[in-house]
Each structure stands twice: as C-alpha cells, then as structure tokens.
Design an enzyme around this catalytic site. Structure first.
Site, mmCIF file in Angstrom:
data_model
loop_
_atom_site.group_PDB
_atom_site.id
_atom_site.type_symbol
_atom_site.label_atom_id
_atom_site.label_comp_id
_atom_site.label_asym_id
_atom_site.label_seq_id
_atom_site.Cartn_x
_atom_site.Cartn_y
_atom_site.Cartn_z
ATOM 1 N N ASP A 107 -47.739 14.728 25.141
ATOM 2 C CA ASP A 107 -47.777 14.499 26.570
ATOM 3 C C ASP A 107 -48.685 13.296 26.820
ATOM 4 O OD1 ASP A 107 -47.722 14.997 29.390
ATOM 5 O OD2 ASP A 107 -47.481 17.137 28.954
ATOM 6 N N ASP A 208 -46.244 11.927 31.672
ATOM 7 C CA ASP A 208 -46.723 12.606 32.867
ATOM 8 C C ASP A 208 -46.537 11.685 34.079
ATOM 9 O OD1 ASP A 208 -48.282 14.940 33.871
ATOM 10 O OD2 ASP A 208 -49.724 13.393 34.431
ATOM 11 N N GLU A 250 -41.531 12.334 33.488
ATOM 12 C CA GLU A 250 -41.543 13.261 34.629
ATOM 13 C C GLU A 250 -41.388 12.425 35.901
ATOM 14 O OE1 GLU A 250 -44.518 16.559 36.703
ATOM 15 O OE2 GLU A 250 -45.324 14.749 35.824
ATOM 16 N N HIS A 324 -44.730 24.076 32.827
ATOM 17 C CA HIS A 324 -46.053 24.631 33.113
ATOM 18 C C HIS A 324 -46.475 24.457 34.567
ATOM 19 C CE1 HIS A 324 -46.499 20.386 32.636
ATOM 20 N NE2 HIS A 324 -47.712 20.442 33.173
ATOM 21 N N ASP A 325 -45.674 23.766 35.370
ATOM 22 C CA ASP A 325 -46.000 23.589 36.785
ATOM 23 C C ASP A 325 -45.147 24.485 37.683
ATOM 24 O OD1 ASP A 325 -47.834 21.515 36.223
ATOM 25 O OD2 ASP A 325 -46.244 19.998 36.287
HETATM 26 C C1 GLC Z 1 -47.970 16.410 36.135
HETATM 27 C C2 GLC Z 1 -48.312 17.568 35.254
HETATM 28 C C3 GLC Z 1 -49.241 18.465 35.988
HETATM 29 C C4 GLC Z 1 -50.494 17.683 36.308
HETATM 30 C C5 GLC Z 1 -50.170 16.409 37.070
HETATM 31 C C6 GLC Z 1 -51.349 15.471 37.078
HETATM 32 O O1 GLC Z 1 -47.271 16.789 37.257
HETATM 33 O O2 GLC Z 1 -47.150 18.200 34.815
HETATM 34 O O3 GLC Z 1 -49.552 19.628 35.273
HETATM 35 O O4 GLC Z 1 -51.367 18.457 37.057
HETATM 36 O O5 GLC Z 1 -49.122 15.710 36.476
HETATM 37 O O6 GLC Z 1 -51.585 14.977 35.791
#
Ligand code: GLC
Ligand code: CA
Length: 568
Positions: A107, A208, A250, A324-325
């Site tokens: 990640d 990310d 993402e 995980h979100d």
């Molecule tokens: C992404 C991650 C999340 C994190 C955010 C800030 O959305 O998946 O878990 O809190 O970025 O890094």
C-alpha cells in the site's frame, strides 16, 4: 512504441486472471500475544491463502507509523513498524509467498505522510528549511485559514503552526500533512522509495487516494486536479513499467470515463482503479456517508453495467465489495441473519462473474458480518471525529449508533475469525479491537473443506477464473434491467456463454429467465451456486434454469457454443 510496451499491450498480463486478497495486518493474525496482527502471523497463514488459490496479497500499510490512522500515516516509508515485525520478516514473507506463487502488493500512501515523518519535522523548523516546500503552506492569521474546506476526518483542512505563522494543508487528519506533489524533489524521493521496494521483490502496489495526488488547494481541487494524470504517468514510467507489477489506484472520484484514462491499455498509467460508484447507492442523495438510505438496487445494476461496458476491451476493472474502509457486504447488501451463508455466496457469485480483477477482503471469504458495536467500541479516527462533530450538531445517541453501525470503518476491521477458540484464534492476548461475537459459528476452521460453505464457494470462484476464459474475456450484457430483486447478466466470448442469475431477496421468486433469453440446453453446465446442489428438486437442463429461485439463490451457468460464433 518499444518492444517492451508492445508486449505489455498484446500478451495478457498475469493480473487479468488473478484474484487478489487484501490483508489488514493489524486484524489478521497475532503471533506474539500483543493483540495486534503481525507479519509472522501472515506468514503462518500462507498455506490457508494458497489453498484458497489467491494470486497476490495486498497488505494495508506496514511501514513505520504513529498509527493515528492505523498506518495510513507513514513516518518512515523504508522500514517496517515494530508492531508488525521487522524487515527480515517482510523479506521472509515475500520469499515464502513467492514459493507459493503469491505476490505481495504494498500500500503506497503518497498523498500525505505522518506529521512525525522526518521530512515534516524538518519542514516545520523554518520557512527556509530545505524540506519546507515538501509540504503545502500558506500564510495567514490564527483565526483566518486560507480557504475553508472540511477535511475527510472532520475539522478543517488547514492547521496553524504558530512558530512559522503559517498553515499547512491536510486533506485527512492534522496528523497527515499533504505532501507537495508540485515539488519535483518530493516526487522523485517517492519514486526512489517505490523502486527500492520493487528491488526487494514487491509484486505490485495499491495507491492510496490516488485521485488526490494532483490536488491544488488554491483552485479548490482535492481530487482530479489539473496535473493528476501527468504525475501518474511520470510515476508509472519511473516505477511501474517493470517486473510485471500490478497497480491499482484508489479513486473515489472516478467514473468509468475517468477509469479509462487511468487504465489505458498502453500501460502508461495503472493496471486498474477502485471505483466506488456502487458503494454510494445506499446513501441519501446529496448526503454524506453517514446519511443512510435503502439501497437503490436498480441503480446498483446500472452502475455495474456502466463500468463493465465502458471498460470492456479498452481499460480494466477491479471488482470488490469490501475493504478496510467499508462495512461487511453481507450485513450491508445481503441478509446477515437467516440467509447469511446463502447471501454471502450470492454476493461472491454476483461479483466474481463480472469482467475485471476480483479483490477479496480478509474474512469476506467466510461471510464475516458487522459486529454490532456499542458507541464506545468504535475507535477509528474517522468514527471518533464523526461522533464529536455530529453530537455537537445535536444528533441523538441512537442516530449516532445507527449510522456508525451501518458505516463506520471499524465494522470491517474486527479480528479475523480463524476458529471457535478464545478470541477466534486471532491472538493469545487482549485483541486490539473487539471481536464480532459470532466467531464461534462463523470461522475458517468450520468451513474448510465443507463443500457448501462460503469459503469453498470463494475457492471455487477463484479456480473457475483460471479455468473458464469467458470470465476474463467475455463482454457483459445486463438482463432484466428494471427487475427490483434479480441481478442477471450474460458474458460472451464467441466460444461460450456464461449466465449469472442472482435473487437478491428473502423471497422465492419465479425465475424470469426463459429460453428466449437464454436457450439452456444439454450443453449447459451449472458451475457454482449459493445452495447445495444435492438438495435441488430438479436435475438435468431444468436444474440449470429452474422455475423458481430460492431466497438469495445465485447460479452461474456455462454453455459451450457448438459452432464458434462468427460474429466475434
Ligand atoms: C484511504 C485509505 C484509508 C485512509 C485514507 C487516508 O482512503 O483506504 O484507510 O484513512 O486513505 O490515507
Ligand atoms: Ca503481534
């Protein structure tokens, strides 16, 4: 075009037939009794993962971090956080996974670092420190930040540093200052870091908040900034077009047209992105993630169809329900009570029948559910800030609890349910987060080798992806667009046809697919279903297309064409 890039576009890269498994290391498996999952824990479960059949493991961040956002706030990109283990453990994980044909996907948190990163500590020493311009600063007065905007975890996006008389910019928490991507030194330091990990044997990267990298605070861009694709292409050329890496960005802001740009087959950007359109359809229009609404099922089907059709033959899709979100999908779009197993299998079949690279989030393959936490169990930074802000806005305790139970990120972060022993076999110590109480029934040990379990259904789907080319190559046609309970689609590649038929409801419904939509004949084969086949009332071709679909019944059917279809 170089021969290298020609090869990239013409031969099919490995990740097109791959299934990727996401691990949230903190909640996966603890080996030293501190209640936090660790790298040796992941190594100890490689045989489980290899049996499941996955091709790669995406690990949520394991680099050094004060853990303000559970590792998404990195203070040293080149070392492993001691709570997870050591660099030797990481090397061993890469090696041991590699022996089983499994790659490790890291990640990359590149939009921001931790405020405890050496770069930021330097940056805030003085305005003329060499690292100052590695972050985003604006002059101001304590009571007047540059441009008022809400940060993702509540509060504003500008944090005052009195010693400097300046604000720094943070799209997430104040402990996650945004890196200044407009500064080429920053970009090159990050590319260097990425290449070092690739040299260590990393097989790919998840980026990310990739769509935030081109932010431009003065012009009000957080996502989709003017230089976003320029940066991604530069990074891809510097880092990603080697070693057959898989990359997935993402991108909450991406629509299918944007996704086409990110995933262009010339390989100049990324392998794929995570788009989230299908995750916003149980949200009140105009509201945020805490404003709950019933799922618009027809819109869900429309959204999948739009992504599938737009990217077909041009870009590439990722397929996912969880990460995980997000809360657990069986609690969200399925029925986590009476039909937990059936609906978990249905959700798996509905997703894995589509075109793209499927992702499985740890525990999803068991049909793990949301935990029904009490208010004090929610510990995530986003949930804590939401509680504070929405309480101040006058939300009742009941409304807060309903919203958090439906949406908080904690829901997907409960410890992995390995078996029915204390703490689900996750730890010998005190787990960092409360377990979901149903682990005595819902766990890996009780499903392993049980043909009708959710786990074995996932295992079958992963195997099918390797065996049945139409799953990878076929086009996509949505059937029964307006039906409010049935999700049905066809995949065709000229040689064979695949039909996926899913009853997303608690009722038995008449199967609306008749021979005019899909002339099932003797060559029709049932590949997988959400019900035990032995118990099915019919056999032969009728079993392929039964008259009724039971609650949460899903069927994936394959038909080989007698004559290759010449239109293709
Ligand atoms: C992404 C991650 C999340 C994190 C955010 C800030 O959305 O998946 O878990 O809190 O970025 O890094
Ligand atoms: Ca541990």
């Amino acid at each position: 075009m170089s021969t290298e890039s020609v090869r990239h576009t013409t031969s099919s890269p490995w990740w097109r037939t791959a299934v990727i498994y996401q691990i949230y290391p903190r909640s996966f498996c603890d080996t030293n009794g501190d209640g936090i999952g660790d790298l040796p824990g992941i190594i100890s479960k490689l045989d489980y993962l290899s049996r499941l059949g996955v091709d790669a493991l995406w690990l949520s961040p394991v680099c050094c971090s004060p853990q303000a956002d559970n590792g998404y706030d990195i203070s040293d990109y080149l070392d492993i956080d001691p709570i997870f283990g050591t660099m030797e453990d990481m090397d061993r994980l890469i090696l041991e996974a590699g022996r089983r044909g499994i790659r490790i996907v890291m990640d990359l948190v590149l939009n921001h670092s931790s405020d405890e990163h050496r770069w930021f500590l330097e940056a805030k020493k003085s305005r003329d420190n060499p690292y100052h311009d590695w972050y985003i600063w604006r002059d101001g007065t304590p009571d007047c930040p540059p441009r008022q905007a809400a940060a993702s975890f509540g509060g504003g996006m500008w944090e005052w540093v009195p010693e400097l008389g300046q604000y720094y910019y943070h799209q997430f928490s104040a402990k996650q200052p945004d890196l200044n991507w407009a500064n080429p030194e920053v970009r090159h330091a990050l590319y260097d870091m990425i290449n070092r990990w690739t040299d260590r044997g990393i097989g790919g990267y998840r980026l990310d908040v990739a769509d935030h990298l081109g932010k431009d605070p003065d012009r009000g861009f957080t996502v989709r900034g003017p230089r976003l694709h320029e940066y991604i292409r530069e990074m891809s050329a510097a880092c990603f077009q080697r070693n057959a890496l898989v990359t997935v960005g993402e991108a909450w802001s991406a629509d299918p047209e944007q996704a086409l740009v990110y995933t262009s087959p010339d390989g100049s950007e990324l392998s794929m992105v995570f788009g989230f359109d299908h995750m916003k359809l149980d949200q009140a229009p105009g509201g945020d993630k805490w404003s709950l609404a019933p799922l618009d099922f027809v819109a869900l089907k429309r959204s999948f169809a739009h992504w599938q059709r737009t990217l077909y033959g041009r870009g590439w899709n990722s397929l996912f329900w969880e990460n995980h979100d997000l809360p657990r999908i069986v609690s969200r779009f399925g029925n986590d009570g009476r039909y937990r197993a059936e609906s978990a299998k249905l959700l798996a079949i509905a997703l894995h029948g589509m075109c793209g690279t499927p992702f499985i989030y740890q525990g999803e393959e068991l049909g793990m559910t949301d935990p029904d936490y009490a208010l004090e169990d929610f510990r995530d930074i986003e949930a804590r800030n939401m509680l504070r802000d929405h309480r101040a806005q006058g939300w009742s305790e009941e409304r807060l609890l309903t919203a958090l139970r439906a949406r908080a990120r904690d829901n997907g972060r409960t410890p992995m349910q390995w078996d029915a022993t204390a703490n689900a076999g996750f730890t010998d110590g005190e787990p960092w987060a409360r377990l979901c109480p149903n682990y005595t029934e819902v766990n890996a040990a009780s499903q392993l080798g049980q043909p009708d379990s959710v786990l074995e259904c996932y295992r079958t789907l992963i195997r099918l992806r390797k065996e049945i080319p139409v799953l990878t190559d076929g086009d996509f046609e949505l059937l029964l667009e307006k039906d409010t309970r049935i999700f049905a689609y066809l995949r065709r590649d000229g040689l064979s046809e695949l039909l996926v038929l899913c009853n997303f409801s608690d009722e038995t419904v008449t199967n609306p697919i008749g021979p005019e939509l899909w002339p099932g004949d003797k060559s029709c084969r049932l590949l997988v279903s959400s019900y035990p086949e032995a118990a099915h009332p019919a056999s032969g071709p009728e079993a392929c297309l039964p008259q009724y679909l039971r609650p949460w019944e899903a069927r994936m059917l394959l038909k080989q064409n007698q004559e290759p279809d010449r239109k293709k």
